[in-house]
Design an enzyme around this catalytic site. Structure first.
Site, PDB file in Angstrom:
ATOM      1  N   HIS A   3      62.991 115.672  64.936  1.00 44.10           N
ATOM      2  CA  HIS A   3      62.313 114.639  65.733  1.00 44.10           C
ATOM      3  C   HIS A   3      62.767 113.277  65.261  1.00 44.10           C
ATOM      4  CE1 HIS A   3      59.086 112.407  67.716  1.00 44.10           C
ATOM      5  NE2 HIS A   3      58.990 113.460  68.493  1.00 44.10           N
ATOM      6  N   GLU A  14      57.967 121.451  70.717  1.00 44.32           N
ATOM      7  CA  GLU A  14      58.536 122.350  71.724  1.00 44.32           C
ATOM      8  C   GLU A  14      58.557 123.812  71.290  1.00 44.32           C
ATOM      9  OE1 GLU A  14      58.373 120.828  74.215  1.00 44.32           O
ATOM     10  OE2 GLU A  14      59.999 119.442  74.692  1.00 44.32           O
TER      11      GLU A  14
HETATM   12  N1  ACO Z   1      69.337 121.352  64.795  1.00 43.87           N
HETATM   13  C1  ACO Z   1      70.445 121.043  64.077  1.00 43.87           C
HETATM   14  N2  ACO Z   1      70.693 119.821  63.609  1.00 43.87           N
HETATM   15  C2  ACO Z   1      69.788 118.874  63.850  1.00 43.87           C
HETATM   16  C3  ACO Z   1      68.611 119.123  64.579  1.00 43.87           C
HETATM   17  C4  ACO Z   1      68.409 120.426  65.048  1.00 43.87           C
HETATM   18  N3  ACO Z   1      67.328 120.736  65.757  1.00 43.87           N
HETATM   19  N4  ACO Z   1      67.895 117.990  64.664  1.00 43.87           N
HETATM   20  C5  ACO Z   1      68.590 117.039  64.034  1.00 43.87           C
HETATM   21  N5  ACO Z   1      69.734 117.577  63.551  1.00 43.87           N
HETATM   22  C6  ACO Z   1      70.766 116.892  62.776  1.00 43.87           C
HETATM   23  C7  ACO Z   1      71.884 116.369  63.659  1.00 43.87           C
HETATM   24  O1  ACO Z   1      72.869 117.331  63.894  1.00 43.87           O
HETATM   25  C8  ACO Z   1      72.394 115.210  62.845  1.00 43.87           C
HETATM   26  O2  ACO Z   1      73.184 115.720  61.798  1.00 43.87           O
HETATM   27  P1  ACO Z   1      74.476 114.902  61.270  1.00 43.87           P
HETATM   28  O3  ACO Z   1      73.935 113.580  60.766  1.00 43.87           O
HETATM   29  O4  ACO Z   1      75.027 115.773  60.200  1.00 43.87           O
HETATM   30  O5  ACO Z   1      75.371 114.717  62.458  1.00 43.87           O
HETATM   31  C9  ACO Z   1      71.131 114.652  62.196  1.00 43.87           C
HETATM   32  O6  ACO Z   1      70.195 115.740  62.158  1.00 43.87           O
HETATM   33  C10 ACO Z   1      70.547 113.508  62.995  1.00 43.87           C
HETATM   34  O7  ACO Z   1      70.574 113.807  64.393  1.00 43.87           O
HETATM   35  P2  ACO Z   1      70.047 112.731  65.469  1.00 43.87           P
HETATM   36  O8  ACO Z   1      70.202 113.290  66.828  1.00 43.87           O
HETATM   37  O9  ACO Z   1      70.627 111.393  65.217  1.00 43.87           O
HETATM   38  O10 ACO Z   1      68.579 112.664  64.944  1.00 43.87           O
HETATM   39  P3  ACO Z   1      67.230 112.496  65.613  1.00 43.87           P
HETATM   40  O11 ACO Z   1      66.251 112.639  64.524  1.00 43.87           O
HETATM   41  O12 ACO Z   1      67.178 111.290  66.403  1.00 43.87           O
HETATM   42  O13 ACO Z   1      67.132 113.763  66.592  1.00 43.87           O
HETATM   43  C11 ACO Z   1      66.307 115.208  68.187  1.00 43.87           C
HETATM   44  C12 ACO Z   1      65.988 114.048  67.255  1.00 43.87           C
HETATM   45  C13 ACO Z   1      67.262 114.713  69.274  1.00 43.87           C
HETATM   46  C14 ACO Z   1      65.014 115.686  68.810  1.00 43.87           C
HETATM   47  C15 ACO Z   1      66.966 116.338  67.369  1.00 43.87           C
HETATM   48  O14 ACO Z   1      66.156 116.709  66.282  1.00 43.87           O
HETATM   49  C16 ACO Z   1      67.293 117.565  68.225  1.00 43.87           C
HETATM   50  O15 ACO Z   1      68.324 117.569  68.915  1.00 43.87           O
HETATM   51  N6  ACO Z   1      66.429 118.636  68.202  1.00 43.87           N
HETATM   52  C17 ACO Z   1      66.648 119.807  69.002  1.00 43.87           C
HETATM   53  C18 ACO Z   1      66.163 119.588  70.428  1.00 43.87           C
HETATM   54  C19 ACO Z   1      64.635 119.533  70.497  1.00 43.87           C
HETATM   55  O16 ACO Z   1      63.927 120.329  69.907  1.00 43.87           O
HETATM   56  N7  ACO Z   1      64.153 118.528  71.276  1.00 43.87           N
HETATM   57  C20 ACO Z   1      62.716 118.317  71.482  1.00 43.87           C
HETATM   58  C21 ACO Z   1      62.239 117.138  70.670  1.00 43.87           C
HETATM   59  S1  ACO Z   1      60.495 116.917  70.830  1.00 43.87           S
HETATM   60  C22 ACO Z   1      60.297 116.119  72.304  1.00 43.87           C
HETATM   61  O17 ACO Z   1      61.121 115.391  72.770  1.00 43.87           O
HETATM   62  C23 ACO Z   1      59.075 116.334  73.054  1.00 43.87           C
END
Ligand code: ACO
Length: 362
Positions: free
Chosen positions: A246, A304
Protein backbone atom coordinates in the site's frame (compact mmCIF):
# COMPACT_ATOMS: atom_id res chain seq x y z
CA UNK A 1 9.00 16.69 -8.22
CA UNK A 2 7.68 13.36 -6.93
CA UNK A 3 6.85 10.53 -9.32
CA UNK A 4 3.54 9.37 -7.82
CA UNK A 5 2.82 12.46 -5.67
CA UNK A 6 3.93 10.73 -2.44
CA UNK A 7 3.38 12.96 0.60
CA UNK A 8 1.86 15.80 -1.48
CA UNK A 9 -1.14 17.28 0.35
CA UNK A 10 -3.60 18.20 -2.44
CA UNK A 11 -6.79 18.82 -0.44
CA UNK A 12 -8.12 19.55 3.02
CA UNK A 13 -10.94 17.25 4.03
CA UNK A 14 -13.21 16.57 6.98
CA UNK A 15 -14.14 13.17 5.52
CA UNK A 16 -11.44 10.65 6.38
CA UNK A 17 -7.87 10.23 7.54
CA UNK A 18 -5.49 7.34 6.87
CA UNK A 19 -2.78 6.87 9.50
CA UNK A 20 -0.29 4.70 7.62
CA UNK A 21 2.15 4.18 10.48
CA UNK A 22 -0.44 3.46 13.17
CA UNK A 23 -2.73 1.46 10.88
CA UNK A 24 -5.83 3.51 11.70
CA UNK A 25 -8.64 4.78 9.50
CA UNK A 26 -10.83 7.63 10.79
CA UNK A 27 -14.09 8.49 9.04
CA UNK A 28 -15.59 11.80 10.15
CA UNK A 29 -14.38 11.41 13.71
CA UNK A 30 -15.16 7.69 14.02
CA UNK A 31 -12.58 4.91 13.90
CA UNK A 32 -13.31 2.19 11.34
CA UNK A 33 -13.94 -0.55 13.97
CA UNK A 34 -16.55 1.74 15.61
CA UNK A 35 -18.47 1.97 12.31
CA UNK A 36 -18.03 -1.38 10.53
CA UNK A 37 -20.56 -3.92 11.77
CA UNK A 38 -22.29 -1.29 13.95
CA UNK A 39 -23.59 1.35 11.51
CA UNK A 40 -25.46 0.35 8.39
CA UNK A 41 -24.45 1.72 4.99
CA UNK A 42 -27.17 4.41 4.68
CA UNK A 43 -26.21 5.72 8.15
CA UNK A 44 -22.62 6.07 6.95
CA UNK A 45 -23.82 7.80 3.76
CA UNK A 46 -25.67 10.28 6.02
CA UNK A 47 -22.45 10.76 8.02
CA UNK A 48 -20.40 11.43 4.87
CA UNK A 49 -22.99 13.73 3.27
CA UNK A 50 -23.58 15.84 6.41
CA UNK A 51 -23.04 19.52 5.58
CA UNK A 52 -22.73 18.95 1.83
CA UNK A 53 -26.42 18.89 0.84
CA UNK A 54 -29.41 21.00 1.80
CA UNK A 55 -32.27 19.21 3.57
CA UNK A 56 -30.29 16.02 4.19
CA UNK A 57 -32.73 13.69 6.00
CA UNK A 58 -31.83 11.64 9.08
CA UNK A 59 -30.25 8.27 8.36
CA UNK A 60 -33.42 6.14 8.49
CA UNK A 61 -35.20 8.40 6.03
CA UNK A 62 -32.06 8.55 3.92
CA UNK A 63 -32.15 4.73 3.72
CA UNK A 64 -35.69 4.97 2.33
CA UNK A 65 -34.59 7.65 -0.14
CA UNK A 66 -31.74 5.42 -1.35
CA UNK A 67 -34.34 2.66 -1.85
CA UNK A 68 -36.48 5.02 -3.97
CA UNK A 69 -33.34 6.02 -5.89
CA UNK A 70 -32.63 2.33 -6.66
CA UNK A 71 -36.13 2.07 -8.16
CA UNK A 72 -35.63 5.24 -10.19
CA UNK A 73 -32.23 4.11 -11.48
CA UNK A 74 -33.76 0.80 -12.55
CA UNK A 75 -36.47 2.61 -14.56
CA UNK A 76 -33.78 4.69 -16.30
CA UNK A 77 -31.39 1.86 -17.13
CA UNK A 78 -33.81 -0.96 -17.94
CA UNK A 79 -34.34 0.17 -21.59
CA UNK A 80 -30.57 0.28 -22.24
CA UNK A 81 -29.60 -2.90 -20.40
CA UNK A 82 -29.15 -4.94 -23.61
CA UNK A 83 -26.56 -2.41 -24.86
CA UNK A 84 -24.84 -2.22 -21.46
CA UNK A 85 -24.67 -6.03 -21.33
CA UNK A 86 -22.52 -6.12 -24.46
CA UNK A 87 -19.65 -4.66 -22.35
CA UNK A 88 -17.74 -6.33 -19.52
CA UNK A 89 -19.52 -5.95 -16.16
CA UNK A 90 -17.43 -2.98 -15.00
CA UNK A 91 -17.76 -1.23 -18.37
CA UNK A 92 -21.52 -1.82 -18.36
CA UNK A 93 -21.85 -0.38 -14.86
CA UNK A 94 -19.75 2.66 -15.77
CA UNK A 95 -21.74 3.27 -18.96
CA UNK A 96 -25.03 2.88 -17.05
CA UNK A 97 -23.92 5.46 -14.51
CA UNK A 98 -22.88 7.83 -17.30
CA UNK A 99 -26.50 8.27 -18.40
CA UNK A 100 -27.59 9.65 -15.01
CA UNK A 101 -28.24 13.42 -14.73
CA UNK A 102 -25.08 15.41 -13.98
CA UNK A 103 -26.31 17.80 -11.28
CA UNK A 104 -25.28 18.62 -7.72
CA UNK A 105 -28.48 18.03 -5.74
CA UNK A 106 -29.17 15.38 -3.11
CA UNK A 107 -31.32 13.50 -5.65
CA UNK A 108 -28.39 13.44 -8.08
CA UNK A 109 -26.16 12.15 -5.29
CA UNK A 110 -28.59 9.43 -4.20
CA UNK A 111 -29.03 8.14 -7.75
CA UNK A 112 -25.25 7.75 -7.95
CA UNK A 113 -25.15 5.96 -4.57
CA UNK A 114 -27.96 3.65 -5.70
CA UNK A 115 -26.75 2.93 -9.24
CA UNK A 116 -23.92 0.36 -8.77
CA UNK A 117 -26.16 -1.74 -6.48
CA UNK A 118 -28.78 -1.90 -9.27
CA UNK A 119 -26.51 -2.18 -12.30
CA UNK A 120 -24.13 -4.86 -10.99
CA UNK A 121 -26.77 -7.56 -10.34
CA UNK A 122 -28.69 -6.66 -13.52
CA UNK A 123 -25.53 -7.02 -15.66
CA UNK A 124 -24.49 -10.28 -13.97
CA UNK A 125 -27.96 -11.73 -14.53
CA UNK A 126 -27.85 -10.67 -18.19
CA UNK A 127 -24.59 -12.62 -18.56
CA UNK A 128 -26.42 -15.69 -17.25
CA UNK A 129 -29.30 -15.04 -19.67
CA UNK A 130 -31.67 -14.12 -16.83
CA UNK A 131 -33.95 -11.05 -16.78
CA UNK A 132 -33.06 -8.20 -14.42
CA UNK A 133 -34.88 -8.06 -11.08
CA UNK A 134 -36.53 -4.72 -10.17
CA UNK A 135 -35.36 -3.25 -6.83
CA UNK A 136 -37.47 -3.51 -3.67
CA UNK A 137 -37.27 -0.02 -2.20
CA UNK A 138 -38.33 -1.33 1.22
CA UNK A 139 -35.29 -3.55 1.69
CA UNK A 140 -31.90 -2.53 3.03
CA UNK A 141 -29.36 -1.52 0.39
CA UNK A 142 -27.12 -4.61 0.74
CA UNK A 143 -30.04 -7.04 1.16
CA UNK A 144 -31.70 -5.70 -1.99
CA UNK A 145 -28.47 -5.88 -4.00
CA UNK A 146 -28.10 -9.57 -3.10
CA UNK A 147 -31.78 -10.29 -3.80
CA UNK A 148 -31.45 -8.68 -7.24
CA UNK A 149 -28.38 -10.87 -7.85
CA UNK A 150 -29.85 -14.25 -6.90
CA UNK A 151 -33.60 -13.69 -7.30
CA UNK A 152 -34.23 -14.89 -3.73
CA UNK A 153 -34.25 -13.06 -0.38
CA UNK A 154 -30.75 -12.78 1.06
CA UNK A 155 -29.99 -14.44 4.39
CA UNK A 156 -29.53 -11.84 7.16
CA UNK A 157 -25.94 -13.08 7.64
CA UNK A 158 -24.99 -12.48 3.99
CA UNK A 159 -26.78 -9.11 3.87
CA UNK A 160 -24.98 -8.02 7.04
CA UNK A 161 -21.63 -9.18 5.64
CA UNK A 162 -22.11 -7.18 2.44
CA UNK A 163 -23.35 -4.14 4.38
CA UNK A 164 -20.23 -4.28 6.59
CA UNK A 165 -18.05 -4.47 3.47
CA UNK A 166 -19.75 -1.40 1.93
CA UNK A 167 -19.18 0.56 5.15
CA UNK A 168 -15.54 -0.60 5.37
CA UNK A 169 -14.64 0.73 1.91
CA UNK A 170 -16.85 3.87 1.88
CA UNK A 171 -13.95 6.32 2.07
CA UNK A 172 -10.17 6.26 2.41
CA UNK A 173 -8.40 9.61 2.18
CA UNK A 174 -7.05 10.86 -1.11
CA UNK A 175 -6.62 7.49 -2.84
CA UNK A 176 -6.22 7.48 -6.64
CA UNK A 177 -9.93 7.28 -7.47
CA UNK A 178 -10.95 9.91 -4.89
CA UNK A 179 -8.21 12.21 -6.18
CA UNK A 180 -9.46 11.69 -9.74
CA UNK A 181 -13.01 12.47 -8.56
CA UNK A 182 -11.84 15.67 -6.87
CA UNK A 183 -9.85 16.81 -9.92
CA UNK A 184 -13.01 16.57 -12.05
CA UNK A 185 -15.15 18.22 -9.34
CA UNK A 186 -12.61 21.06 -9.08
CA UNK A 187 -13.66 22.16 -12.58
CA UNK A 188 -17.24 22.54 -11.23
CA UNK A 189 -18.38 19.63 -13.42
CA UNK A 190 -21.39 17.76 -12.00
CA UNK A 191 -21.43 14.80 -9.63
CA UNK A 192 -21.88 12.19 -12.36
CA UNK A 193 -18.87 13.48 -14.30
CA UNK A 194 -16.84 13.55 -11.09
CA UNK A 195 -17.83 9.99 -10.11
CA UNK A 196 -17.00 8.77 -13.63
CA UNK A 197 -13.45 10.07 -13.04
CA UNK A 198 -13.30 7.95 -9.88
CA UNK A 199 -14.72 4.91 -11.67
CA UNK A 200 -12.00 5.14 -14.31
CA UNK A 201 -9.22 5.25 -11.71
CA UNK A 202 -10.69 2.49 -9.54
CA UNK A 203 -10.64 -0.06 -12.34
CA UNK A 204 -6.86 -0.57 -12.52
CA UNK A 205 -5.23 -3.60 -10.86
CA UNK A 206 -3.01 -1.40 -8.67
CA UNK A 207 -6.17 0.04 -7.06
CA UNK A 208 -9.71 -1.42 -7.06
CA UNK A 209 -9.04 -4.05 -9.71
CA UNK A 210 -6.92 -6.16 -7.33
CA UNK A 211 -9.46 -8.52 -5.66
CA UNK A 212 -10.40 -10.44 -8.82
CA UNK A 213 -6.72 -11.36 -9.39
CA UNK A 214 -6.50 -12.38 -5.69
CA UNK A 215 -9.01 -15.17 -6.41
CA UNK A 216 -7.04 -16.17 -9.53
CA UNK A 217 -3.90 -16.28 -7.37
CA UNK A 218 -5.53 -18.45 -4.69
CA UNK A 219 -6.84 -20.85 -7.34
CA UNK A 220 -3.45 -21.00 -9.09
CA UNK A 221 -1.65 -21.71 -5.79
CA UNK A 222 -4.20 -24.41 -4.90
CA UNK A 223 -3.62 -26.07 -8.29
CA UNK A 224 0.19 -25.74 -7.97
CA UNK A 225 0.32 -27.11 -4.44
CA UNK A 226 3.35 -25.19 -3.11
CA UNK A 227 2.52 -21.61 -2.09
CA UNK A 228 6.07 -20.44 -1.37
CA UNK A 229 7.42 -21.65 -4.72
CA UNK A 230 4.49 -20.18 -6.66
CA UNK A 231 4.87 -16.80 -4.91
CA UNK A 232 8.66 -16.68 -5.36
CA UNK A 233 8.27 -17.53 -9.06
CA UNK A 234 5.75 -14.70 -9.36
CA UNK A 235 8.23 -12.21 -7.91
CA UNK A 236 11.12 -13.50 -10.01
CA UNK A 237 9.01 -12.85 -13.13
CA UNK A 238 8.67 -9.24 -11.92
CA UNK A 239 4.98 -9.68 -11.12
CA UNK A 240 3.30 -8.20 -8.02
CA UNK A 241 1.49 -10.24 -5.41
CA UNK A 242 -2.07 -8.98 -5.41
CA UNK A 243 -3.67 -7.98 -2.12
CA UNK A 244 -0.36 -6.90 -0.58
CA UNK A 245 1.35 -3.52 -0.33
CA UNK A 246 0.00 0.00 0.00
CA UNK A 247 1.23 3.51 -0.70
CA UNK A 248 0.30 4.80 2.75
CA UNK A 249 0.16 1.82 5.14
CA UNK A 250 3.49 0.56 6.42
CA UNK A 251 1.61 -1.75 8.80
CA UNK A 252 -1.36 -4.01 8.18
CA UNK A 253 -4.35 -2.27 6.52
CA UNK A 254 -6.99 -2.04 9.31
CA UNK A 255 -9.71 -2.87 6.77
CA UNK A 256 -8.14 -6.29 6.19
CA UNK A 257 -8.82 -7.35 9.80
CA UNK A 258 -12.40 -6.05 9.75
CA UNK A 259 -13.14 -8.02 6.57
CA UNK A 260 -11.30 -11.12 7.77
CA UNK A 261 -13.46 -11.28 10.90
CA UNK A 262 -16.61 -11.01 8.72
CA UNK A 263 -15.35 -13.89 6.56
CA UNK A 264 -14.62 -15.91 9.70
CA UNK A 265 -18.16 -15.32 11.01
CA UNK A 266 -19.63 -16.41 7.66
CA UNK A 267 -17.40 -19.51 7.71
CA UNK A 268 -18.83 -20.56 11.08
CA UNK A 269 -22.33 -20.70 9.65
CA UNK A 270 -21.50 -21.96 6.15
CA UNK A 271 -18.92 -23.71 4.10
CA UNK A 272 -16.29 -21.02 3.54
CA UNK A 273 -14.15 -22.23 6.46
CA UNK A 274 -11.68 -24.33 4.41
CA UNK A 275 -11.17 -21.47 1.95
CA UNK A 276 -10.32 -19.14 4.86
CA UNK A 277 -7.78 -21.58 6.32
CA UNK A 278 -6.14 -21.90 2.90
CA UNK A 279 -6.13 -18.11 2.38
CA UNK A 280 -4.55 -17.57 5.80
CA UNK A 281 -1.76 -19.98 4.85
CA UNK A 282 -1.22 -18.11 1.56
CA UNK A 283 -1.23 -14.76 3.37
CA UNK A 284 1.36 -15.92 5.91
CA UNK A 285 3.57 -17.36 3.17
CA UNK A 286 3.25 -14.24 0.97
CA UNK A 287 4.23 -11.94 3.84
CA UNK A 288 7.34 -14.04 4.47
CA UNK A 289 8.26 -14.23 0.76
CA UNK A 290 7.79 -10.45 0.40
CA UNK A 291 9.83 -9.77 3.57
CA UNK A 292 12.75 -11.73 2.15
CA UNK A 293 12.43 -10.35 -1.41
CA UNK A 294 11.93 -6.67 -0.43
CA UNK A 295 13.71 -6.30 2.92
CA UNK A 296 13.86 -2.49 2.73
CA UNK A 297 10.09 -2.08 2.36
CA UNK A 298 7.29 -3.11 4.72
CA UNK A 299 4.75 -4.79 2.40
CA UNK A 300 1.69 -5.90 4.36
CA UNK A 301 -1.76 -7.32 3.62
CA UNK A 302 -4.13 -4.73 2.11
CA UNK A 303 -7.92 -4.50 2.00
CA UNK A 304 -8.20 -6.38 -1.30
CA UNK A 305 -7.01 -9.76 0.01
CA UNK A 306 -9.96 -10.32 2.34
CA UNK A 307 -12.30 -8.35 0.06
CA UNK A 308 -11.85 -11.17 -2.43
CA UNK A 309 -12.79 -13.84 0.13
CA UNK A 310 -15.75 -11.87 1.48
CA UNK A 311 -17.26 -11.08 -1.91
CA UNK A 312 -16.76 -14.68 -3.04
CA UNK A 313 -18.51 -15.88 0.15
CA UNK A 314 -21.53 -13.62 -0.35
CA UNK A 315 -21.92 -14.87 -3.93
CA UNK A 316 -20.33 -12.39 -6.34
CA UNK A 317 -18.17 -13.70 -9.20
CA UNK A 318 -14.63 -12.28 -9.41
CA UNK A 319 -15.50 -10.31 -12.57
CA UNK A 320 -17.83 -8.12 -10.46
CA UNK A 321 -15.59 -7.46 -7.44
CA UNK A 322 -14.53 -3.98 -8.61
CA UNK A 323 -18.21 -3.10 -9.18
CA UNK A 324 -19.00 -4.03 -5.57
CA UNK A 325 -16.03 -1.95 -4.42
CA UNK A 326 -17.53 0.99 -6.37
CA UNK A 327 -20.91 0.30 -4.68
CA UNK A 328 -19.29 1.14 -1.33
CA UNK A 329 -16.83 3.83 -2.44
CA UNK A 330 -19.33 5.89 -4.46
CA UNK A 331 -20.62 7.62 -1.31
CA UNK A 332 -17.09 8.76 -0.45
CA UNK A 333 -16.53 10.01 -4.00
CA UNK A 334 -19.77 12.01 -3.93
CA UNK A 335 -18.94 13.57 -0.56
CA UNK A 336 -15.41 14.47 -1.73
CA UNK A 337 -16.78 15.92 -4.97
CA UNK A 338 -19.16 18.17 -3.00
CA UNK A 339 -16.41 19.18 -0.57
CA UNK A 340 -14.18 20.10 -3.52
CA UNK A 341 -16.96 21.97 -5.35
CA UNK A 342 -17.83 23.97 -2.22
CA UNK A 343 -14.40 24.66 -0.71
CA UNK A 344 -11.79 23.95 -3.35
CA UNK A 345 -10.16 25.70 -6.29
CA UNK A 346 -9.46 24.38 -9.78
CA UNK A 347 -6.75 21.71 -9.47
CA UNK A 348 -4.02 22.52 -11.95
CA UNK A 349 -0.53 21.26 -11.10
CA UNK A 350 2.52 21.78 -13.29
CA UNK A 351 4.58 19.36 -15.30
CA UNK A 352 8.29 19.79 -15.98
CA UNK A 353 9.03 19.67 -19.69
CA UNK A 354 11.84 17.21 -20.48
CA UNK A 355 11.17 16.90 -24.23
CA UNK A 356 13.12 18.30 -27.16
CA UNK A 357 13.41 22.05 -27.73
CA UNK A 358 12.12 23.46 -31.05
CA UNK A 359 14.77 24.76 -33.48
CA UNK A 360 15.13 28.53 -33.40
CA UNK A 361 13.54 30.19 -36.44
CA UNK A 362 16.24 32.23 -38.18
N1 ACO B 1 4.15 -7.44 -4.77
C1 ACO B 1 5.46 -7.34 -5.12
N2 ACO B 1 6.17 -6.23 -4.97
C2 ACO B 1 5.56 -5.17 -4.43
C3 ACO B 1 4.21 -5.20 -4.04
C4 ACO B 1 3.51 -6.40 -4.22
N3 ACO B 1 2.23 -6.50 -3.89
N4 ACO B 1 3.87 -4.00 -3.54
C5 ACO B 1 4.96 -3.22 -3.62
N5 ACO B 1 5.97 -3.93 -4.17
C6 ACO B 1 7.33 -3.47 -4.41
C7 ACO B 1 7.51 -2.94 -5.82
O1 ACO B 1 7.81 -3.95 -6.74
C8 ACO B 1 8.64 -1.96 -5.64
O2 ACO B 1 9.84 -2.69 -5.55
P1 ACO B 1 11.21 -2.09 -6.15
O3 ACO B 1 11.46 -0.80 -5.39
O4 ACO B 1 12.21 -3.15 -5.87
O5 ACO B 1 10.96 -1.83 -7.60
C9 ACO B 1 8.38 -1.38 -4.26
O6 ACO B 1 7.61 -2.37 -3.55
C10 ACO B 1 7.61 -0.08 -4.33
O7 ACO B 1 6.55 -0.18 -5.28
P2 ACO B 1 5.59 1.08 -5.58
O8 ACO B 1 4.60 0.71 -6.60
O9 ACO B 1 6.39 2.31 -5.82
O10 ACO B 1 5.03 1.22 -4.13
P3 ACO B 1 3.68 1.61 -3.56
O11 ACO B 1 3.81 1.41 -2.11
O12 ACO B 1 3.27 2.91 -4.02
O13 ACO B 1 2.68 0.51 -4.16
C11 ACO B 1 0.72 -0.61 -4.63
C12 ACO B 1 1.39 0.43 -3.75
C13 ACO B 1 0.63 -0.06 -6.05
C14 ACO B 1 -0.67 -0.86 -4.08
C15 ACO B 1 1.56 -1.90 -4.60
O14 ACO B 1 1.76 -2.34 -3.28
C16 ACO B 1 0.93 -3.02 -5.44
O15 ACO B 1 1.10 -3.03 -6.67
N6 ACO B 1 0.20 -4.00 -4.80
C17 ACO B 1 -0.44 -5.06 -5.52
C18 ACO B 1 -1.77 -4.59 -6.09
C19 ACO B 1 -2.82 -4.38 -4.99
O16 ACO B 1 -2.98 -5.18 -4.09
N7 ACO B 1 -3.53 -3.23 -5.13
C20 ACO B 1 -4.59 -2.85 -4.19
C21 ACO B 1 -4.11 -1.76 -3.27
S1 ACO B 1 -5.33 -1.35 -2.06
C22 ACO B 1 -6.41 -0.33 -2.88
O17 ACO B 1 -6.09 0.37 -3.79
C23 ACO B 1 -7.80 -0.32 -2.46
Amino acid sequence: MTNGLDDVVAAETVLSDVDGLGGNLTIRGHSLPALAGHWNYPAVVALLFDGFFENLPADEELGARIGEARAEVFRRIEPVLPALSSLDVYGGMRAGMAILPDGESLDDALRLVAAPAVLTPALLRARRGEPAMAPDANLGHAADMLRMLTGAPASPALAKALDTYLVTVCDHGLNASTFATRVVASTQAGLTSSVLGGLGALKGPLHGGAPGPVIEMLDAIAAHGDAATWLRDQLSRGERIMGFGHRIYRVRDPRADVLKSVVRQLGRSGDGADRLVFAEMVEKTALEVLRVAKPSRSIQTNVEFYTALLLEAVGFPAEAFSCVFATGRVSGWVAHAREQQINGRLMRPQSRYVGSIPDKVA
